[in-house]
Scaffold this motif. Structure first.
Motif, mmCIF file in Angstrom:
data_model
loop_
_atom_site.group_PDB
_atom_site.id
_atom_site.type_symbol
_atom_site.label_atom_id
_atom_site.label_comp_id
_atom_site.label_asym_id
_atom_site.label_seq_id
_atom_site.Cartn_x
_atom_site.Cartn_y
_atom_site.Cartn_z
ATOM 1 N N TYR A 74 0.016 36.215 30.152
ATOM 2 C CA TYR A 74 -1.275 36.141 30.853
ATOM 3 C C TYR A 74 -2.282 35.357 30.024
ATOM 4 C CZ TYR A 74 -5.388 37.678 33.446
ATOM 5 O OH TYR A 74 -6.541 37.706 34.185
ATOM 6 N N ASP A 77 -7.007 34.834 25.711
ATOM 7 C CA ASP A 77 -8.334 34.291 26.007
ATOM 8 C C ASP A 77 -8.758 34.643 27.432
ATOM 9 O OD1 ASP A 77 -8.731 33.095 23.497
ATOM 10 O OD2 ASP A 77 -7.545 31.355 24.089
ATOM 11 N N ARG A 78 -7.817 34.561 28.340
ATOM 12 C CA ARG A 78 -8.120 34.909 29.724
ATOM 13 C C ARG A 78 -8.400 36.404 29.859
ATOM 14 N NH1 ARG A 78 -4.812 32.599 34.915
ATOM 15 N NH2 ARG A 78 -5.887 33.789 36.537
ATOM 16 N N TYR A 81 -11.833 37.010 28.712
ATOM 17 C CA TYR A 81 -12.764 36.545 29.748
ATOM 18 C C TYR A 81 -12.868 37.573 30.878
ATOM 19 C CZ TYR A 81 -14.652 33.661 33.523
ATOM 20 O OH TYR A 81 -15.422 33.173 34.565
ATOM 21 N N ASP A 82 -11.741 38.187 31.250
ATOM 22 C CA ASP A 82 -11.762 39.228 32.284
ATOM 23 C C ASP A 82 -12.627 40.414 31.846
ATOM 24 O OD1 ASP A 82 -10.118 37.706 33.824
ATOM 25 O OD2 ASP A 82 -8.293 38.827 33.380
ATOM 26 N N LYS A 176 2.809 33.004 36.410
ATOM 27 C CA LYS A 176 1.445 32.607 36.738
ATOM 28 C C LYS A 176 0.862 33.566 37.774
ATOM 29 C CE LYS A 176 2.403 27.678 35.976
ATOM 30 N NZ LYS A 176 2.438 26.330 36.619
ATOM 31 N N GLY A 182 -8.418 37.344 40.784
ATOM 32 C CA GLY A 182 -9.754 37.427 40.221
ATOM 33 C C GLY A 182 -10.514 38.591 40.796
ATOM 34 N N TYR A 190 -15.522 33.064 39.354
ATOM 35 C CA TYR A 190 -14.452 33.326 38.394
ATOM 36 C C TYR A 190 -13.725 32.018 38.108
ATOM 37 C CZ TYR A 190 -10.388 35.723 36.361
ATOM 38 O OH TYR A 190 -9.379 36.156 35.519
ATOM 39 N N LYS A 191 -13.768 31.569 36.876
ATOM 40 C CA LYS A 191 -13.326 30.202 36.578
ATOM 41 C C LYS A 191 -11.826 29.986 36.735
ATOM 42 C CE LYS A 191 -12.790 30.604 31.519
ATOM 43 N NZ LYS A 191 -13.289 30.082 30.229
ATOM 44 N N TYR A 192 -11.039 31.065 36.758
ATOM 45 C CA TYR A 192 -9.599 30.905 36.906
ATOM 46 C C TYR A 192 -9.138 30.999 38.356
ATOM 47 C CZ TYR A 192 -9.278 31.508 31.848
ATOM 48 O OH TYR A 192 -9.420 31.359 30.493
#
Length: 230
Positions: A74, A77-78, A81-82, A176, A182, A190-192
């Motif tokens: 996952y 860093d992500r 961010y979450d 993925k 999100g 949400y940038k992802y």
């Protein structure tokens, strides 16, 4: 402990969520029946057997798989961010958490697992050795928990709608997130998130607005909103 079992089942099977009370009652009743042998005359032997095999090594296997997936599949860093999106700020000492999740914790768990196997001894209670069939039962209980992880992974590789192509292509595709992954609130920028049309009023993952509260559609807490004229 019950919530740890229930949460995943409720998310996976909506019928359980619609009948939550009945489901919880049924699960507790089944566990009650399974616990009856533990209070018989030989109960302490059964408790020791299960504790010896099923409560240590399988948990470490699950933990190392979980921390590896979060940190390296996952993405740490992500994940940070979450957390920022959920609490409204970057976690305190985030560099420490990043190093812990990526390296320190997996290494410590692996070392414990190796030590567990190196210093393994057959189960005993009050210096009484268990028969061979009891060891087999113990290892079967342990392996049942461990094999659920690769078993479910193989099932997903064979049946998931995104599992197409060669083996490595399937692994890469299923590693993925979905495009709409999100926050549930579509107004949060949400940038992802991919392939989802954003509403005009966007709430960004930024510090909390003082006195804000959760809305009907967003996960708490509610974030600062950058308002635009419609």
């Amino acid at each position: 402990m019950i919530e740890g079992v229930v949460s995943g089942l409720l998310d996976e099977f909506p019928i359980f969520k619609r009948n939550r009370v009945k489901f919880l009652a049924g699960l507790c009743f089944i566990q009650f029946l399974l616990a009856i042998p533990m209070v018989t005359e030989s109960g302490m032997y059964w408790v020791t057997l299960i504790d010896w095999y099923a409560s240590g090594f399988p948990l470490m296997c699950a933990a190392v798989c979980e921390i590896t997936c979060i940190a390296w599949v996952y993405g740490v860093d992500r994940f940070l961010y979450d957390i920022k999106c959920m609490i409204g700020r970057t976690p305190f000492l985030w560099q420490w958490w990043k190093a812990t999740w990526s390296f320190i914790t997996p290494l410590c768990i692996l070392l414990i697992m190796v030590a567990h196997l190196c210093f393994y001894s057959p189960v005993t209670y009050n210096k009484i050795a268990y028969p061979s069939w009891a060891e087999v039962v113990g290892w079967m209980a342990a392996m049942f928990s461990i094999m659920m992880i690769p078993g479910w992974a193989i099932y997903q590789l064979l049946t998931h709608p995104r599992a197409k192509g060669s083996f490595m292509q399937r692994v890469k595709s299923l590693s993925k997130c979905d495009d709409d992954w999100g926050p549930r609130d579509p107004t949060i920028d949400y940038k992802y998130r991919k392939g989802v049309e954003m509403k005009e009023h966007k709430a960004r993952c930024c510090p909390l607005v003082p006195g804000s509260s959760s809305s009907d559609v967003s996960d708490p807490p509610e974030y600062g909103v950058a308002m635009q004229d419609v």
